[in-house]
Design a protein around this motif. Structure first.
Motif, PDB file in Angstrom:
ATOM      1  N   GLU A 164       6.732 -17.317  18.321  1.00 56.45           N
ATOM      2  CA  GLU A 164       5.405 -16.756  18.079  1.00 56.45           C
ATOM      3  C   GLU A 164       4.362 -17.864  18.122  1.00 56.45           C
ATOM      4  OE1 GLU A 164       5.660 -14.918  14.295  1.00 56.45           O
ATOM      5  OE2 GLU A 164       6.884 -13.236  14.968  1.00 56.45           O
ATOM      6  N   LEU A 165       3.135 -17.484  18.506  1.00 47.67           N
ATOM      7  CA  LEU A 165       2.046 -18.443  18.456  1.00 47.67           C
ATOM      8  C   LEU A 165       1.673 -18.699  16.995  1.00 47.67           C
ATOM      9  CD1 LEU A 165      -0.381 -17.329  21.303  1.00 47.67           C
ATOM     10  CD2 LEU A 165       0.855 -19.488  21.149  1.00 47.67           C
ATOM     11  N   LYS A 367       3.724 -11.216   6.372  1.00 53.24           N
ATOM     12  CA  LYS A 367       5.035 -10.944   6.953  1.00 53.24           C
ATOM     13  C   LYS A 367       4.992 -10.821   8.469  1.00 53.24           C
ATOM     14  CE  LYS A 367       7.021 -10.616   2.896  1.00 53.24           C
ATOM     15  NZ  LYS A 367       8.053 -11.571   2.454  1.00 53.24           N
ATOM     16  N   THR A 368       3.815 -10.640   9.060  1.00 50.53           N
ATOM     17  CA  THR A 368       3.702 -10.440  10.500  1.00 50.53           C
ATOM     18  C   THR A 368       2.851 -11.543  11.114  1.00 50.53           C
ATOM     19  OG1 THR A 368       1.699  -9.056  10.389  1.00 50.53           O
ATOM     20  CG2 THR A 368       3.818  -7.946  10.140  1.00 50.53           C
ATOM     21  N   ALA A 369       3.074 -11.784  12.410  1.00 54.13           N
ATOM     22  CA  ALA A 369       2.278 -12.795  13.112  1.00 54.13           C
ATOM     23  C   ALA A 369       0.821 -12.373  13.186  1.00 54.13           C
ATOM     24  CB  ALA A 369       2.850 -13.013  14.521  1.00 54.13           C
ATOM     25  N   GLY A 370       0.566 -11.103  13.443  1.00 55.84           N
ATOM     26  CA  GLY A 370      -0.808 -10.620  13.500  1.00 55.84           C
ATOM     27  C   GLY A 370      -1.505 -10.726  12.159  1.00 55.84           C
ATOM     28  N   GLY A 371      -0.793 -10.492  11.082  1.00 55.40           N
ATOM     29  CA  GLY A 371      -1.373 -10.614   9.756  1.00 55.40           C
ATOM     30  C   GLY A 371      -1.779 -12.045   9.445  1.00 55.40           C
ATOM     31  N   ALA A 372      -0.958 -13.008   9.859  1.00 54.06           N
ATOM     32  CA  ALA A 372      -1.291 -14.413   9.615  1.00 54.06           C
ATOM     33  C   ALA A 372      -2.566 -14.798  10.350  1.00 54.06           C
ATOM     34  CB  ALA A 372      -0.128 -15.303  10.060  1.00 54.06           C
ATOM     35  N   ARG A 373      -2.748 -14.310  11.575  1.00 49.55           N
ATOM     36  CA  ARG A 373      -3.970 -14.621  12.314  1.00 49.55           C
ATOM     37  C   ARG A 373      -5.186 -13.927  11.702  1.00 49.55           C
ATOM     38  NH1 ARG A 373      -0.477 -14.466  16.822  1.00 49.55           N
ATOM     39  NH2 ARG A 373      -0.849 -12.245  17.108  1.00 49.55           N
ATOM     40  N   LEU A 374      -5.021 -12.672  11.296  1.00 48.97           N
ATOM     41  CA  LEU A 374      -6.139 -11.939  10.714  1.00 48.97           C
ATOM     42  C   LEU A 374      -6.558 -12.555   9.382  1.00 48.97           C
ATOM     43  CD1 LEU A 374      -8.029  -9.500  10.965  1.00 48.97           C
ATOM     44  CD2 LEU A 374      -6.319  -8.147   9.723  1.00 48.97           C
ATOM     45  N   LEU A 375      -5.621 -13.063   8.614  1.00 45.67           N
ATOM     46  CA  LEU A 375      -5.945 -13.725   7.349  1.00 45.67           C
ATOM     47  C   LEU A 375      -6.894 -14.902   7.588  1.00 45.67           C
ATOM     48  CD1 LEU A 375      -5.492 -14.365   4.317  1.00 45.67           C
ATOM     49  CD2 LEU A 375      -3.502 -15.719   5.025  1.00 45.67           C
ATOM     50  N   ASP A 420       5.301 -10.427  17.186  1.00 39.39           N
ATOM     51  CA  ASP A 420       3.915 -10.672  17.586  1.00 39.39           C
ATOM     52  C   ASP A 420       3.505  -9.606  18.596  1.00 39.39           C
ATOM     53  OD1 ASP A 420       1.465 -11.613  18.347  1.00 39.39           O
ATOM     54  OD2 ASP A 420       2.080 -13.706  18.469  1.00 39.39           O
ATOM     55  N   LEU A 421       2.927  -8.523  18.101  1.00 40.39           N
ATOM     56  CA  LEU A 421       2.567  -7.404  18.968  1.00 40.39           C
ATOM     57  C   LEU A 421       1.452  -7.764  19.944  1.00 40.39           C
ATOM     58  CD1 LEU A 421       2.723  -4.372  16.510  1.00 40.39           C
ATOM     59  CD2 LEU A 421       4.134  -4.752  18.519  1.00 40.39           C
ATOM     60  N   ASP A 422       0.539  -8.634  19.547  1.00 39.18           N
ATOM     61  CA  ASP A 422      -0.536  -9.031  20.456  1.00 39.18           C
ATOM     62  C   ASP A 422       0.031  -9.744  21.676  1.00 39.18           C
ATOM     63  OD1 ASP A 422      -2.466  -7.954  18.800  1.00 39.18           O
ATOM     64  OD2 ASP A 422      -2.729  -9.810  17.682  1.00 39.18           O
ATOM     65  N   ARG A 423       0.945 -10.655  21.446  1.00 37.59           N
ATOM     66  CA  ARG A 423       1.568 -11.357  22.570  1.00 37.59           C
ATOM     67  C   ARG A 423       2.413 -10.405  23.406  1.00 37.59           C
ATOM     68  NH1 ARG A 423       6.500 -14.247  23.336  1.00 37.59           N
ATOM     69  NH2 ARG A 423       6.265 -15.815  24.987  1.00 37.59           N
ATOM     70  N   LEU A 424       3.115  -9.508  22.744  1.00 34.86           N
ATOM     71  CA  LEU A 424       3.925  -8.530  23.458  1.00 34.86           C
ATOM     72  C   LEU A 424       3.064  -7.645  24.352  1.00 34.86           C
ATOM     73  CD1 LEU A 424       6.694  -7.261  23.922  1.00 34.86           C
ATOM     74  CD2 LEU A 424       6.331  -5.861  21.898  1.00 34.86           C
ATOM     75  N   GLN A 425       1.905  -7.238  23.834  1.00 39.05           N
ATOM     76  CA  GLN A 425       1.003  -6.416  24.632  1.00 39.05           C
ATOM     77  C   GLN A 425       0.517  -7.176  25.863  1.00 39.05           C
ATOM     78  OE1 GLN A 425      -2.859  -6.170  23.252  1.00 39.05           O
ATOM     79  NE2 GLN A 425      -3.494  -4.459  24.509  1.00 39.05           N
ATOM     80  N   ARG A 426       0.180  -8.462  25.688  1.00 40.20           N
ATOM     81  CA  ARG A 426      -0.281  -9.260  26.824  1.00 40.20           C
ATOM     82  C   ARG A 426       0.798  -9.377  27.885  1.00 40.20           C
ATOM     83  NH1 ARG A 426      -2.092 -12.692  22.702  1.00 40.20           N
ATOM     84  NH2 ARG A 426      -0.605 -14.311  23.269  1.00 40.20           N
ATOM     85  N   ALA A 636      -3.314  -3.766  15.098  1.00 43.52           N
ATOM     86  CA  ALA A 636      -4.468  -3.879  14.200  1.00 43.52           C
ATOM     87  C   ALA A 636      -4.163  -3.261  12.836  1.00 43.52           C
ATOM     88  CB  ALA A 636      -5.674  -3.191  14.828  1.00 43.52           C
ATOM     89  N   LEU A 637      -3.497  -2.126  12.812  1.00 42.30           N
ATOM     90  CA  LEU A 637      -3.175  -1.459  11.545  1.00 42.30           C
ATOM     91  C   LEU A 637      -2.180  -2.274  10.729  1.00 42.30           C
ATOM     92  CD1 LEU A 637      -2.910   2.223  12.820  1.00 42.30           C
ATOM     93  CD2 LEU A 637      -4.606   1.359  11.208  1.00 42.30           C
ATOM     94  N   LEU A 638      -1.127  -2.759  11.374  1.00 45.93           N
ATOM     95  CA  LEU A 638      -0.119  -3.530  10.649  1.00 45.93           C
ATOM     96  C   LEU A 638      -0.697  -4.843  10.133  1.00 45.93           C
ATOM     97  CD1 LEU A 638       3.092  -3.030  12.834  1.00 45.93           C
ATOM     98  CD2 LEU A 638       2.493  -1.905  10.694  1.00 45.93           C
ATOM     99  N   SER A 639      -1.553  -5.488  10.924  1.00 42.17           N
ATOM    100  CA  SER A 639      -2.145  -6.756  10.493  1.00 42.17           C
ATOM    101  C   SER A 639      -3.031  -6.557   9.273  1.00 42.17           C
ATOM    102  CB  SER A 639      -2.952  -7.370  11.641  1.00 42.17           C
ATOM    103  OG  SER A 639      -2.128  -7.642  12.756  1.00 42.17           O
ATOM    104  N   LYS A 640      -3.850  -5.516   9.295  1.00 38.59           N
ATOM    105  CA  LYS A 640      -4.739  -5.250   8.163  1.00 38.59           C
ATOM    106  C   LYS A 640      -3.933  -4.917   6.917  1.00 38.59           C
ATOM    107  CE  LYS A 640      -8.664  -2.349   6.779  1.00 38.59           C
ATOM    108  NZ  LYS A 640      -9.609  -1.283   7.219  1.00 38.59           N
ATOM    109  N   LEU A 641      -2.911  -4.095   7.054  1.00 43.49           N
ATOM    110  CA  LEU A 641      -2.052  -3.757   5.921  1.00 43.49           C
ATOM    111  C   LEU A 641      -1.376  -5.009   5.379  1.00 43.49           C
ATOM    112  CD1 LEU A 641      -0.608  -1.671   4.105  1.00 43.49           C
ATOM    113  CD2 LEU A 641       1.089  -1.396   5.939  1.00 43.49           C
ATOM    114  N   ASP A 642      -0.906  -5.864   6.266  1.00 42.46           N
ATOM    115  CA  ASP A 642      -0.209  -7.082   5.864  1.00 42.46           C
ATOM    116  C   ASP A 642      -1.111  -8.008   5.051  1.00 42.46           C
ATOM    117  OD1 ASP A 642       1.802  -8.934   5.670  1.00 42.46           O
ATOM    118  OD2 ASP A 642       1.616  -9.679   7.712  1.00 42.46           O
TER     119      ASP A 642
END
Length: 946
Positions: A164-165, A367-375, A420-426, A636-642
């Protein structure tokens, strides 16, 4: 390392040690395998000659550029790059070899690819350096990849950590163009005008803005910090004075700069290029309706054009149609500049090993890669809207009070969905995805039912508060996630029908064989081989007298099918006719002759199967790519919840639990009440005696008097909208409706009636003054991020800016002295502070004469008091405390200390009134000054005071 790579000679030993201490060497050692040195065999002199001749043809190498030459299984660095990497990475010159060209020796270094990943990560993510990698095209060297701090796409795989990034791998790059407002529609006078565009390559997002700014570019600085910008493109023909001001500000923000080629900011074809990225019809009638095209000078358009060319977005055709365009208001969030981010320790410092030393560190429990970035993003973008802040606080309160719900979500539901859903989407949209990526998304979606069951379950607190929390969670998360689950039904059906899910147990990603006769035949042959291997396993178990729990048949890289026994059972295979493949912590891997042949046959059939299924895999991946918009919504939903769960977890598990702040409405007096306030980082740091609940808590009460318009406040009028928004009076309708500015707010604010707007804090060095004023800033920041705060009770009016002047470090690399650094930061405060700002100043005026420093400090206090800012001012100028006798808006506090002879004991308790002495000599005694020096100091002090 940055200075070493940019120099013409190897770095000094101190620089090498510093590079190692920040993790350059340690991280690589952690990744290393058998080749612990990380170097490869030498390169032939003919190859070396070709590299050196090519490097000579490239001309002078810029100081911030590293060049590597990629071979089949290793990289080569030459000259200064080789010397610097050898000294700072391998910490030795022993790995250096030498080529000769025209009888001049040239050092070179070969690095295996696994070790070079860390060198690349360090250059791009830590050292703010640019990177070029050259490859052979036939017998010619050509540029293969180019990267920079804000453009890491070409090196994304090397930048990955555990697949993960990392959160600090920001992909935001900006371009800035400066102008003047004179003659422009909508502006008056001839003030500085700033146009800026941001491109987030990872999120496929473009942000543009144009605004009036002061000569120090204070608003631009805040905007760059909020967006997490790593690199800025500069116009090649910029005025020298403008360039100096811009580069000085970017250096303070630690943002890399790149000069764009001439003509890069040309706006011709910019709208057409933007339409391609957005996927908008090229019909002239379908003009892109964006404010950047409505501005007269079109500065943001030129900035976008420069980024479009620099990032070669025209060549990234696979991303066209994915991009979004958004106009950014500079005052959309609380103003935080680089000084405030450092003062409040929002992000960790490279030299600080304790993760609890920063706000990001203590909340990094996502707990998620997206959550760490959003934090990281949320901590830099505190909210202005009271409605949005209270909604986040309501959700955090629901998770704090619902322990069972929080535990289930964090321990059971989110970890299986951590990919990492963002990377997976890309990867899906760009066509780079594999069948493994499709299966990864399918596995993640299998966790949605469990997550929805937990969100709708019985883990909420009892009573009315619990039901209100359940309703809010349903509105924000449960219902949107149910819609996402519904939208993924066709995707799940596709994967179930097309992918051989049973093969996943063997770590294989295969299409079901019944889709193709050739696959069916190969599948049957493979199944027969697997049956024979199972029989061979049973036979060996009988021969060795071991059951299948002690002698295991496994299929894993890099050996394929093999047997494994624990190291304890290794004695059972001694003397047997077997081939040892590897000895590891978890056991000994080996094969006998029977399994050797079967494993080779299985490998051959698997390779043929993979070749046959390529066309079918491509169809499955292409179909999965159509679900990218839903993947983005889920991310976006999982990151915000995280992040909200992380806020709740940290708030509940602190040495003393955090409390929910109460926000006052716009009609209440601007008030700040913190009872029992603690610094969220210091109370956890073991090096500071934290983590035991022994932190000395302190109170603060501030209330602004009615402020008049400042005599020379250029930010007053421009920031009035932000001030109103910060007070909850924004244009967004919900924030108005959510605030009750009746007697409730009045009674809360009344607790601070008569409190000063400006508090002067005096006391000894190391007594806790800085920690006290920083803790207030950190509490306000956390409150407006939407998190609970480390207090017993917190009541505050939302602020529009947190402005700080803390620390006494100089800026040697920029030729700026300590006093000049203080004055630059203070100038920023005076330019942008409004009545709704919180100002924190520590030890101002020490870098000049006592009288000059005292005069400047007095003038700044008077100006801030006149504006009505809530201000905390720590000082050793005891003469300043007399301001409290002249202005009722000024109050005095001091940090207590006890002196017994030469023994000084810090009490860390903040008490009313000024300090009775400076304690400087007592601090010197505690540091071990010779008695003769102390006696002399006491005599001189008595003489001066007499």
């Amino acid at each position: 390392l940055a200075q070493g790579i940019g120099a013409t000679a190897p770095p000094p030993i101190a620089a090498m040690s510093a590079a190692y201490l920040i993790g350059l060497g340690r991280d690589a050692e952690a990744e290393g395998d058998g080749d612990s040195a990380g170097t490869s065999a030498g390169v032939s002199s003919s190859d070396g000659r070709s590299i050196l001749l090519f490097a000579r043809g490239l001309g002078a190498q810029p100081a911030d550029l590293v060049r590597l030459y990629e071979r089949r299984d290793h990289f080569v660095a030459v000259d200064r790059d080789a010397s610097t990497i050898a000294h700072s990475y391998f910490r030795s010159s022993a790995a250096l070899k030498s080529w000769s060209l025209d009888e001049v020796p040239h050092p070179y270094l070969t690095i295996n690819k696994k070790m070079c990943r860390e060198v690349i990560r360090s250059c791009l993510l830590r050292q703010r350096l640019r990177l070029e990698v050259y490859v052979l095209d036939g017998n010619k060297w050509v540029l293969g990849r180019r990267g920079s701090p804000g453009n890491i796409g070409a090196f994304e795989d090397e930048c990955l950590v555990n697949g993960e990034l990392p959160p600090d791998a920001s992909t935001v790059i900006a371009a800035v163009r400066l102008g003047r407002t004179g003659g422009s529609k909508g502006y008056s006078g001839n003030a500085r005008l700033v146009g800026v565009s941001f491109v987030d390559v990872g999120a496929r997002a473009i942000y543009t803005s144009e605004f009036e700014d002061d000569e120090n570019l204070c608003t631009l600085e805040s905007l760059l910090c909020q967006q997490g910008t790593r690199e800025v493109l500069l116009h090649a023909e910029m005025d020298k004075a403008d360039r100096k001001a811009l580069e000085q500000m970017l250096d303070i923000c630690e943002v890399a700069t790149t000069e764009a080629p001439k003509g890069a900011f040309t706006v011709k074809h910019a709208e057409q290029d933007l339409k391609r990225l957005l996927g908008v019809d090229d019909d002239p009638a379908s003009r892109v309706h964006a404010r950047c095209f409505e501005s007269q000078q079109q500065l943001p358009v030129g900035c976008f054009a420069a980024l479009f060319r620099y990032l070669d977005l025209a060549g990234a055709s696979e991303t066209h149609g994915q991009w979004s365009l958004e106009w950014v208001e500079p005052r959309e969030f609380v103003r935080l500049d680089a000084s405030a981010l450092r003062a409040l320790t929002v992000e960790p410092h490279a030299s600080e090993p304790d993760k609890n030393a920063s706000l990001l560190g203590i909340f990094s429990v996502c707990k998620t890669a997206g959550g760490a970035r959003l934090l990281r993003t949320w901590l830099k973008q505190p909210l202005l809207s009271a409605f949005e802040i209270n909604q986040r606080l309501d959700l955090v309160q629901t998770f704090v009070s619902g322990f069972a719900l929080r535990a289930t979500l964090r321990d059971s539901c989110l970890p299986p969905m951590a990919a990492d859903l963002d990377r997976l989407q890309r990867r899906l949209f760009s066509g780079k995805a594999t069948l493994q990526d499709v299966v990864l998304l399918y596995s993640l979606l299998n966790g949605l039912p469990r997550l929805l069951a937990a969100l709708g379950g019985d883990g909420y607190a009892e009573g009315e508060a619990g039901e209100e929390g359940r309703a809010l969670v349903a509105y924000v998360f449960t219902e949107p996630l149910r819609q996402v689950e519904s939208n993924f039904e066709r995707f799940s059906a596709l994967v179930s029908a097309a992918v051989d899910l049973d093969a996943l147990a063997r770590h294989e990603y295969l299409i079901r064989p019944h889709f193709d006769p050739g696959l069916a035949e190969l599948g049957q042959q493979r199944d027969k081989v697997v049956e024979k291997m199972d029989s061979a396993h049973e036979a060996l178990c009988d021969a060795l007298g071991l059951d299948d729990g002690r002698l295991k048949l496994e299929n894993a890289a890099p050996h394929g099918y093999h047997f494994r026994v624990s190291r304890k059972e290794e004695k059972e295979i001694r003397g047997a006719d077997v081939t040892i493949l590897a000895t590891k912590k978890d056991g000994v891997c080996f094969r006998d002759k029977s399994l050797e042949k079967l494993a080779a046959k299985y490998k051959e059939l698997s390779a043929r199967y993979s070749s046959e299924q390529i066309a079918l895999v491509s169809k499955v991946v292409d179909t999965a790519a159509t679900f990218c918009p839903v993947v983005s919504e889920l991310s976006a939903l999982l990151s915000k919840l995280d992040v909200l769960l992380a806020f709740a977890a940290v708030s509940a598990s602190a040495p003393e639990p955090f409390t929910r702040p109460i926000l006052l409405g716009p009609d209440a007096p601007r008030t700040l009440i913190l009872e029992g306030a603690r610094h969220p980082c210091v109370e956890r740091m073991e090096s500071a005696g934290g983590g035991t609940g022994s932190f000395i808590k302190n109170d603060i009460r501030l209330q602004a008097q009615a402020a008049s318009v400042s005599r020379n406040n250029p930010a007053e009028a421009g920031n009035s909208a932000a001030a109103n928004s910060a007070a909850g009076n924004s244009a967004a309708g919900p924030s108005d409706a959510s605030l009750d500015t009746s007697s409730g707010d009045a009674s809360l604010a009344a607790a601070a009636a008569g409190a000063p707007a400006l508090v002067l804090v005096t006391g000894p060095n190391c007594g806790g003054k800085s920690t006290y004023i920083r803790s207030v800033g950190a509490c306000v920041l956390l409150a407006q991020v939407g998190c609970f705060v480390p207090c017993d009770r917190a009541v505050l009016s939302p602020v529009d800016a947190i402005l700080a002047r803390v620390g006494a470090g100089d800026m040697q690399s920029r030729g700026v002295s300590t006093f000049m650094a203080e004055m630059l930061e203070s100038s920023t405060i005076l330019r942008v502070a409004t009545p709704s700002s919180l100002v924190i100043i520590d030890e101002l005026g020490r870098g000049t004469s006592t009288y000059d420093g005292y005069g400047i400090a007095t003038a700044i206090c008077s100006e801030l008091l006149h504006r009505g800012c809530l201000t905390l001012f720590a000082t050793h100028f005891h003469e300043l405390t007399a301001l409290a006798e002249k202005h009722k808006g000024v109050g005095n506090k001091h940090v207590a200390a006890h002196v017994d002879g030469n023994d000084l004991t810090m009490l860390f308790k903040v008490e009313d009134g000024p300090s009775d002495q400076s304690y400087g000599i007592a601090v010197a005694a505690a540091c071990g000054f010779p008695p003769s020096v102390l006696d002399n100091a006491k005599r001189k002090l008595a003489q001066l005071e007499g």
